[in-house]
Scaffold this motif. Structure first.
Motif, short mmCIF file in Angstrom:
data_model
loop_
_atom_site.label_atom_id
_atom_site.label_comp_id
_atom_site.label_asym_id
_atom_site.label_seq_id
_atom_site.Cartn_x
_atom_site.Cartn_y
_atom_site.Cartn_z
N LEU A 159 0.80 -1.23 0.00
CA LEU A 159 0.00 0.00 0.00
C LEU A 159 0.83 1.27 0.00
N GLY A 160 2.13 1.14 0.31
CA GLY A 160 2.97 2.32 0.38
C GLY A 160 2.91 2.99 1.74
N LYS A 161 3.47 4.17 1.81
CA LYS A 161 3.54 4.91 3.07
C LYS A 161 2.15 5.37 3.50
N PRO A 162 1.77 5.17 4.77
CA PRO A 162 0.46 5.64 5.24
C PRO A 162 0.33 7.15 5.10
N ASP A 163 -0.90 7.59 4.89
CA ASP A 163 -1.17 9.03 4.75
C ASP A 163 -1.13 9.75 6.09
N ILE A 164 -1.55 9.05 7.14
CA ILE A 164 -1.61 9.63 8.48
C ILE A 164 -0.75 8.78 9.42
N VAL A 165 0.19 9.40 10.10
CA VAL A 165 0.97 8.72 11.13
C VAL A 165 0.89 9.56 12.40
N ASN A 166 0.14 9.07 13.37
CA ASN A 166 -0.02 9.79 14.64
C ASN A 166 0.93 9.22 15.68
N ASP A 167 1.88 10.03 16.09
CA ASP A 167 2.77 9.64 17.18
C ASP A 167 2.04 9.93 18.49
N VAL A 168 1.71 8.88 19.23
CA VAL A 168 0.88 9.05 20.44
C VAL A 168 1.65 8.72 21.71
N ARG A 169 2.98 8.70 21.59
CA ARG A 169 3.79 8.33 22.76
C ARG A 169 3.68 9.36 23.89
N ASP A 170 3.38 10.61 23.52
CA ASP A 170 3.28 11.63 24.56
C ASP A 170 2.01 11.50 25.39
N ILE A 171 1.04 10.74 24.89
CA ILE A 171 -0.20 10.50 25.64
C ILE A 171 -0.42 9.00 25.85
N PHE A 172 0.68 8.27 25.92
CA PHE A 172 0.59 6.82 25.98
C PHE A 172 -0.06 6.32 27.25
N ASP A 173 -0.04 7.14 28.30
CA ASP A 173 -0.71 6.74 29.55
C ASP A 173 -2.20 6.55 29.33
N LYS A 174 -2.79 7.39 28.47
CA LYS A 174 -4.23 7.24 28.17
C LYS A 174 -4.48 5.97 27.35
N LYS A 175 -3.57 5.69 26.43
CA LYS A 175 -3.73 4.47 25.64
C LYS A 175 -3.59 3.24 26.52
N MET A 176 -2.62 3.26 27.43
CA MET A 176 -2.44 2.12 28.32
C MET A 176 -3.63 1.95 29.26
N ALA A 177 -4.23 3.06 29.68
CA ALA A 177 -5.42 2.98 30.54
C ALA A 177 -6.55 2.28 29.82
N ALA A 178 -6.72 2.60 28.53
CA ALA A 178 -7.78 1.97 27.73
C ALA A 178 -7.47 0.49 27.50
N ILE A 179 -6.23 0.19 27.15
CA ILE A 179 -5.84 -1.21 26.96
C ILE A 179 -6.03 -2.00 28.25
#
Length: 223
Positions: A159-179
């Motif tokens: 597919l090639g390079k994605p159009d959107i790449v969101n770096d979410v490491r600065d809010i990773f605590d929220k992602k880990m809370a959801a996981i």
């Protein structure tokens, strides 16, 4: 800024592992987010160690986990009521019409879903394809943009390079809370946290490396 974002994935936890960081960024901007979850993941193999669920109790457990994860992400939830591991056998146009009705009600400016054929699990591919079709059948003047998430190993080569790449490491605590809300599925990661507290930082860094960037393709309806 987006008006309303609708996330369409088939399983409880898909939203957390796949797009929790992106969802968090939208919520921080004040954008409403609704999760359309296809199934309750009732055919999942992960029953815990030691076992805490069986085939009869797992659906309710995963439903509660899903509700808790959506609370952690501060998003609305609608459960679509399909059966886990059967979405590929549903009539695609019927599912697409179901989704289209909901999308026309909500009127989102953006839909996030799986990229058909590049999302590994048959349920991912099937619901992603139905979501793409749902938007295709909408009035062109009211169509939301579609971000499609590919997760197969070979997707960048095809597919090639994605159009959107969101770096979410600065809010990773929220992602880990959801996981972490999906205890039945995140048990392996959580177990490592509990068994090896000295390695907590190392494990978190590993999770950030693996899950800290969320990638999407903008679906082209003119192809």
């Amino acid at each position: 800024m987006e008006k309303h974002v609708v996330v369409i994935y088939p399983h409880p936890d898909d939203e957390s592992f796949g797009a929790a960081g992106t969802i968090t960024k939208f919520r921080k901007q004040g954008v409403s987010v609704t999760y359309l979850c296809g199934t309750l993941g009732e055919m999942g193999r992960n029953m815990g160690s030691p076992t805490f669920a069986n085939r009869e109790t797992l659906p309710e457990i995963r439903k509660e986990e899903l509700i808790n994860a959506c609370k952690a992400l501060d998003i609305d939830l609608r459960m679509l009521g399909y059966r886990d591991k059967t979405l590929e056998f549903e009539d695609r146009q019927t599912v697409a019409e179901h989704l289209k009705d909901i999308l026309e009600e909500i009127e989102p400016s953006l839909v996030i879903t799986h990229y058909p054929d590049y999302a590994v699990h048959p349920d991912h591919n099937a619901l992603g394809a139905a979501a793409v079709e749902a938007v295709r059948h909408m009035d062109e003047t009211k169509r939301p943009v579609v971000w499609a998430q590919a997760i197969s190993n070979n997707f960048p080569d095809v597919l090639g390079k994605p159009d959107i790449v969101n770096d979410v490491r600065d809010i990773f605590d929220k992602k880990m809370a959801a996981i972490s809300a999906h205890k039945s599925q995140a048990n392996g990661v959580l177990g490592q946290f509990q068994q090896n507290p000295k390695n907590k930082a190392e494990i978190l860094e590993g999770a950030k490396k693996a899950l800290g960037k969320e990638r999407f393709y903008i679906w082209d309806y003119d192809k």
